[in-house]
Design a protein around this motif. Sequence first.
Motif, mmCIF file in Angstrom:
data_model
loop_
_atom_site.group_PDB
_atom_site.id
_atom_site.type_symbol
_atom_site.label_atom_id
_atom_site.label_comp_id
_atom_site.label_asym_id
_atom_site.label_seq_id
_atom_site.Cartn_x
_atom_site.Cartn_y
_atom_site.Cartn_z
ATOM 1 N N GLY A 11 59.346 30.482 21.304
ATOM 2 C CA GLY A 11 58.991 31.564 20.408
ATOM 3 C C GLY A 11 58.512 32.750 21.219
ATOM 4 O O GLY A 11 57.416 32.719 21.783
ATOM 5 N N ALA A 32 66.727 27.326 22.813
ATOM 6 C CA ALA A 32 66.846 28.400 21.824
ATOM 7 C C ALA A 32 65.637 29.315 21.963
ATOM 8 O O ALA A 32 64.498 28.832 22.048
ATOM 9 C CB ALA A 32 66.916 27.832 20.410
ATOM 10 N N ALA A 34 63.763 32.653 20.204
ATOM 11 C CA ALA A 34 63.711 33.514 19.027
ATOM 12 C C ALA A 34 62.665 34.601 19.238
ATOM 13 O O ALA A 34 61.540 34.311 19.658
ATOM 14 C CB ALA A 34 63.361 32.698 17.777
ATOM 15 N N ASP A 35 63.049 35.848 18.956
ATOM 16 C CA ASP A 35 62.129 36.966 19.136
ATOM 17 C C ASP A 35 62.326 37.955 17.996
ATOM 18 O O ASP A 35 63.466 38.268 17.629
ATOM 19 C CB ASP A 35 62.373 37.654 20.480
ATOM 20 N N ILE A 134 68.171 34.374 19.713
ATOM 21 C CA ILE A 134 68.125 34.653 18.288
ATOM 22 C C ILE A 134 67.199 35.847 18.070
ATOM 23 O O ILE A 134 65.977 35.740 18.218
ATOM 24 C CB ILE A 134 67.614 33.433 17.502
ATOM 25 N N ALA A 135 67.768 36.991 17.766
ATOM 26 C CA ALA A 135 66.962 38.207 17.574
ATOM 27 C C ALA A 135 67.759 39.196 16.724
ATOM 28 O O ALA A 135 68.988 39.224 16.792
ATOM 29 C CB ALA A 135 66.615 38.820 18.928
ATOM 30 N N MET A 137 64.496 37.919 15.172
ATOM 31 C CA MET A 137 64.103 36.797 14.317
ATOM 32 C C MET A 137 62.974 36.024 14.999
ATOM 33 O O MET A 137 63.173 35.418 16.057
ATOM 34 C CB MET A 137 65.285 35.851 14.084
ATOM 35 N N VAL A 139 59.722 33.166 15.216
ATOM 36 C CA VAL A 139 59.392 31.814 14.770
ATOM 37 C C VAL A 139 58.190 31.920 13.844
ATOM 38 O O VAL A 139 57.121 32.389 14.242
ATOM 39 C CB VAL A 139 59.070 30.895 15.963
ATOM 40 N N LEU A 153 62.208 29.467 11.422
ATOM 41 C CA LEU A 153 62.382 30.888 11.688
ATOM 42 C C LEU A 153 61.968 31.715 10.482
ATOM 43 O O LEU A 153 61.784 31.197 9.382
ATOM 44 C CB LEU A 153 63.832 31.177 12.067
#
Length: 408
Positions: A11, A32, A34-35, A134-135, A137, A139, A153
């Motif tokens: 995250g 993975a 996510a930011d 994943i951005a 987006m 956590v 998410l």
Amino acid sequence: MTDRKADVVVGGGGMVGLTLAIALAKGGLEVAVADPAPKAAVLDAGFDGRVSALAYSSVRMFEALGIWPHLAEHAQAINDILVTDAGENREAAPFSLHFDHREIGEPLGHIVENRYIRSALFAVAETLPNLSLIAPMGVAGVKAESAGVIATLANGEAIRASLAVAADGRESPLRVAQGIGVVGWSYPQTGIVATAEHEKPHNGVAYEHFLPSGPFAILPMTGNRSSLVWTEKETLAPAMMKLPDDEFDAEIANRFGAHLGMTKAAGPRWSYPLKFHLARDYVRPRFALAGDSAHGIHPIAGQGLNLGLKDAAALAEVTLDAARLGLDIGALDILKRYERWRRFDALALAAATDGLNRLFSNDIAPLRFARDLGMGIVDSVGPLRRFFMRHAGGGIGKLPRLLKGEAA
């Protein structure tokens, strides 16, 4: 909605989070990241005006991970560091401290703009098929179970993994959600950051002037440019930020001196409140903190990012060693090894930077005499001087393999 699967979910896709993800992915794990910030936003020149002083051990890590080739042209070697104690209305103290890279046979570090570090990390991450970015987006939450962890998410999608890592900054919502408290406080200081152009070359020399309001650092950048990291009293900083350009340039020149010739600010100014914090714990079952989510220190020694990169190197090594042995990488006993490895180092550096700031950010005559004498002693004793140089370069203590330039 079908859940995603990974070995590790990170995250926060900042400089520490992405470095950790790259190290884990290059070690063979599915990762993975996510930011919540869009990639284009964090790479924009206006997003972050700061530079980072990468210690030579951090450079070795970037070389081992294939990141450095994307950075080298934007990096300015630090050949010397000159530390002085002065007041704006009095001459510099007779004692100063000079670190010369020739004593240890390599640059003391490199200055790189944060935006270029981020760009290099994205360039490498996007080549790794087992690393998913994943951005935008974030956590939203992490729930540990006996067999794994579920990271939810912001859009409701879930990622099932064995381990979740919070690298989501100083305020770290993920750390708060896990009930991990911090010890911390705010300094009565604000950090002002700007880039200055000057007519004479800096020759790779970094300067740190200790002023009563706090340290004023001049960090060499590529070309005839330097980054100013100007610590000012929080009561005065807003007025400094609002000064017209010519008056701001005059304040810079007053603190720079004449050794680089004419100086002027180039580009925007930024200001940041200065805070200190240390997390009470670094891990929970299937959950770990890294970087600013675990600690935030005063920028007086320029070690904040290096401290986070040490976290990334140590956590990657512990995790990959466990995976190669077929162990559960999210098990608490595995993560405790990481915590033991990193907590003391972070505490020691945080205490040192806090103490230095308190010692130097005043104009009390007895303290001024004691600190100036101390600088003079360190400068005159070669082995002691070289020890401090090695320490600043991240070459002291039990180092993770990546910081030695080896694969994790």
